[in-house]
Design a protein around this motif. Structure first.
Motif, short mmCIF file in Angstrom:
data_model
loop_
_atom_site.label_atom_id
_atom_site.label_comp_id
_atom_site.label_asym_id
_atom_site.label_seq_id
_atom_site.Cartn_x
_atom_site.Cartn_y
_atom_site.Cartn_z
N SER A 76 -6.50 -9.00 -23.08
CA SER A 76 -5.88 -9.66 -21.85
C SER A 76 -6.39 -10.85 -21.40
CB SER A 76 -6.28 -8.53 -20.63
OG SER A 76 -5.71 -7.37 -20.75
N ASP A 77 -6.56 -11.67 -22.51
CA ASP A 77 -6.77 -13.07 -22.25
C ASP A 77 -5.77 -14.09 -22.96
OD1 ASP A 77 -6.98 -12.99 -25.11
OD2 ASP A 77 -8.99 -13.87 -25.11
N ASP A 120 10.20 -16.25 -17.90
CA ASP A 120 8.62 -16.24 -17.96
C ASP A 120 7.74 -16.75 -17.53
OD1 ASP A 120 9.50 -13.92 -19.92
OD2 ASP A 120 9.38 -15.22 -21.88
N LEU A 121 8.22 -17.90 -16.81
CA LEU A 121 7.23 -18.95 -16.36
C LEU A 121 6.44 -18.37 -15.04
CD1 LEU A 121 9.26 -22.19 -16.85
CD2 LEU A 121 7.20 -21.46 -18.17
N ALA A 122 7.13 -17.71 -14.34
CA ALA A 122 6.68 -17.14 -12.98
C ALA A 122 5.38 -16.41 -13.74
CB ALA A 122 7.58 -16.51 -12.17
N ASP A 123 5.78 -15.16 -14.44
CA ASP A 123 4.73 -14.66 -15.06
C ASP A 123 3.44 -15.21 -15.78
OD1 ASP A 123 6.19 -12.12 -14.56
OD2 ASP A 123 6.99 -12.09 -16.48
N VAL A 124 3.81 -16.35 -16.28
CA VAL A 124 2.78 -17.28 -16.95
C VAL A 124 1.70 -17.75 -15.67
CG1 VAL A 124 2.31 -19.41 -18.01
CG2 VAL A 124 3.95 -17.95 -19.02
N ARG A 125 2.50 -18.21 -14.62
CA ARG A 125 1.73 -18.76 -13.52
C ARG A 125 1.02 -17.59 -13.03
NH1 ARG A 125 6.58 -22.20 -13.38
NH2 ARG A 125 7.53 -20.42 -12.08
N ALA A 126 1.22 -16.22 -12.83
CA ALA A 126 0.65 -15.50 -12.17
C ALA A 126 -0.37 -15.11 -13.10
CB ALA A 126 1.69 -13.96 -11.94
N PHE A 127 -0.29 -14.84 -14.40
CA PHE A 127 -1.44 -14.72 -15.30
C PHE A 127 -2.36 -15.56 -15.30
CE2 PHE A 127 -2.70 -15.32 -19.65
CZ PHE A 127 -3.43 -14.06 -19.86
N VAL A 128 -2.26 -16.75 -15.36
CA VAL A 128 -3.27 -17.85 -15.55
C VAL A 128 -3.94 -17.68 -13.98
CG1 VAL A 128 -3.46 -20.20 -15.25
CG2 VAL A 128 -1.85 -19.43 -16.99
N ALA A 129 -3.28 -17.58 -13.06
CA ALA A 129 -4.11 -17.49 -11.64
C ALA A 129 -4.98 -16.49 -11.57
CB ALA A 129 -3.01 -17.39 -10.55
N ALA A 130 -4.60 -15.08 -12.11
CA ALA A 130 -5.41 -13.89 -12.19
C ALA A 130 -6.41 -14.00 -13.01
CB ALA A 130 -4.26 -12.75 -12.38
N ALA A 159 -10.43 -14.26 -11.88
CA ALA A 159 -11.61 -13.28 -12.45
C ALA A 159 -12.64 -14.02 -12.94
CB ALA A 159 -10.64 -12.29 -13.12
N ILE A 160 -12.35 -15.16 -13.62
CA ILE A 160 -13.41 -16.04 -14.32
C ILE A 160 -14.37 -16.49 -13.26
CG2 ILE A 160 -13.83 -17.87 -15.80
CD1 ILE A 160 -11.28 -16.93 -17.59
N GLY A 161 -13.69 -16.79 -12.02
CA GLY A 161 -14.71 -17.34 -10.90
C GLY A 161 -14.23 -19.06 -10.76
N LEU A 162 -13.11 -19.47 -11.19
CA LEU A 162 -12.53 -20.72 -10.72
C LEU A 162 -12.25 -20.67 -9.27
CD1 LEU A 162 -11.88 -23.37 -12.42
CD2 LEU A 162 -9.76 -22.68 -12.41
N PRO A 163 -12.64 -21.89 -8.45
CA PRO A 163 -12.45 -21.92 -7.32
C PRO A 163 -11.01 -21.97 -6.82
CG PRO A 163 -14.28 -23.32 -7.61
CD PRO A 163 -13.70 -22.71 -8.93
N ALA A 164 -10.65 -21.35 -5.71
CA ALA A 164 -9.10 -21.16 -5.47
C ALA A 164 -8.28 -22.74 -5.94
CB ALA A 164 -8.87 -20.71 -4.06
#
Length: 128
Positions: free
Chosen positions: A8-9, A18-28, A32-37
């Protein structure tokens, strides 16, 4: 929706839809890793620019990987395109294109490009 690869990385993308899925995946993953909003927004912008370039200028799509190293979020965008030249100045306001990598370099802490067995990798880093 396209599915993440093992662990899942990483996530493959092949068509503009697919770009919307890429953006959602990267944001999630970044959240989860702890990057500030606010930094998540910058990362999503950068990856969106890189993935869009892949779809506009290469064949076969690409893969986005998001993972953590000590104190840093790392994101790789890998495709079959030619090596990218970094250190770009921002194009003039009336220029038709050429802003993608310039934007990426301005919103990320580090950007590098290199040849890898799968093609060309653009690696971006944002401090956590």
């Amino acid at each position: 929706m396209i599915e993440p690869n093992s662990g899942s990385d990483s996530l493959g993308y092949h068509v503009p839809g697919d770009l919307a899925d890429v953006r959602a995946f990267v944001a999630a993953r970044a959240t989860a890793i702890g990057l500030p909003a606010r930094r998540v927004e910058l990362l999503v912008l950068a990856v969106s620019e890189l993935a869009t370039n892949t779809l506009q200028h290469t064949r076969g799509g690409g893969v986005v990987r998001v993972f953590a190293q000590p104190g840093v979020l790392v994101c790789d965008v890998v495709d079959q395109g030619a090596a990218r030249r970094l250190g770009r100045s921002m194009p003039a306001a009336d220029a038709v294109g050429g802003r993608g990598l310039a934007i990426v370099e301005r919103v990320c802490d580090e950007v590098e490009t290199s040849a890898v067995p799968e093609g060309t990798r653009v690696r971006i880093r944002l401090r956590l």
